[in-house]
Enzyme design. Sequence first.
Site, PDB file in Angstrom:
ATOM      1  CE  LYS A 300     -13.321  29.357 -12.782  1.00  6.37           C
ATOM      2  NZ  LYS A 300     -13.124  28.675 -11.489  1.00  6.37           N
ATOM      3  NE  ARG A 374     -21.017  27.157  -4.350  1.00  8.82           N
ATOM      4  CZ  ARG A 374     -20.019  26.940  -3.511  1.00  8.82           C
ATOM      5  NH1 ARG A 374     -20.119  27.286  -2.243  1.00  8.82           N
ATOM      6  NH2 ARG A 374     -18.908  26.356  -3.931  1.00  8.82           N
TER       7      ARG A 374
END
Length: 526
Positions: A300, A374
Amino acid sequence: MPTPADGEPVTSLNLVDTDPAELPVDAVVIGVHSVAEPEAGRSPLLLASGAESIAAAFDGRLSETLALLGATGAAGEVTKLASLGTVTAPLVVAVGLGPEPTGAAPDAEVLRRAAGSAVRALAGSAGVALSLPLSDDPSGADATRALRAVAEGALLGGYRFVAYKSKPAPGRRDPVETVSVHVPDAGDETMRREVDRAVAVTAAVRQVRDWVNTAPNDLRPPDFADAIAGAATEAGLSVEVLDENALADAGYGGILAVGRGSSAPPRLVRVAYRPQGSAARHVALVGKGITFDSGGVSIKPAQGMWEMKSDMAGAAAVAATMLALAALKPAVAVTAYLPLAENMVSGAAYRPGDVVRMYGGKHVEVLNTDAEGRMILADAIARAAEDEPDYLVETSTLTGGQVVALGKRVAGLMGEPAFLERVKAVGDEVGEPAWPMPLPDDVRKGMESDVADISQVNAGMDRAGHMLQGGVFLSAFVPDGLSWAHIDIAGPSYHAGEPFGYWTKGGTGVPVRTLTALIEDVAANG
């Protein structure tokens, strides 16, 4: 790990039916509404129900006096007025409730935020009374709804996280010690049950806030698993914790892949609540527990990365909901699955291009290691489905796409359409709004992999529809026919701005109140 409540008192709450003008408290809080077009010479404020005896003590000049002090009645605005002996409390506090409601009472969320604002503004007080508008029928639905809102707002508004303060900040005042809510009949059993419920639910919300606000170096996956297991065991719930070896033996490939880059190994925590006697329904809850998300190899940007300590807010909310259920004892069986991992960069980290064998046998092609939530959730959902629940609800800080689409205060909902409407209605009722989103076929088609059963993201869409991509991926692990909902709380789970209403800076506790109310709804209606 430090205890966030160290040295920080928690506000207590009780009911009173004594005339508010005669209550021996430090401050009495009343509600005021704004008047859009006041008549010439009339006050722009309208005193709300519950302020009658206070107004009488001021010879009918209270609204004019508050207006002179700058009060406008705007929702959440707090105005303090020295009583100078007109009432027993030395301070009268007016909290804005917005425009005069068209119905009999303000919206419950308006009351919840007003109570939170007032109690926070009165930090340092030993005792505060809230005389806000409630129905005259103490056992009616409107009255219990209003009392629930006021009680929750009061108990949450004064929350503060000071675990790492070595000494109090200059001028810091302790939260209000005791809040007394004025009701028509303090002995009414329905009202007393509402107070007990508010105490249990807000304790769960506060626990989420504590966990989310804890520094990530003190809440790595094994630490978080221990904290959840300790709290759940103390509450009388059954707990099972799978370590990295047990996860490998059982084939939890998604959880292991994400956790591989960290020196703190992953965990899967199973917490079960079973009511006394038979339960007509079984609900499975799943919560994402990424204790820190660097993005892994797909790292990130550095700006704002520190907020990724909150990427475990879904697991925290589910775990704390189980604590609330242990206290409330609804007639529903509930099982929670909490996958916990730390997504870090190292030579052992999983990579874009990897193919991971998930729990249950599906193979996933990894295209972005920052779409890690996920991966762990898919394993947990597949395992939860083996218990054959009637409903499955999963919540997670899954995608930045939720914030782009719906902002910081409205969660995204995906899943089985009829069940989503039920979850949405419950969220609206408790003040945790969510909005149903689609699971488009074209998004799923773009996740077909050349080498595996499914790709982790839709490479052709890049970041477009990213929230939908997350929901579509998770849907591939939900068995046909199971009523399920995915609640994306990337925005609502963490508040980075100044306090407002009953939200303070940091973790919010969303969606504990939705999950708890949903379980109660299932207990009542199946």
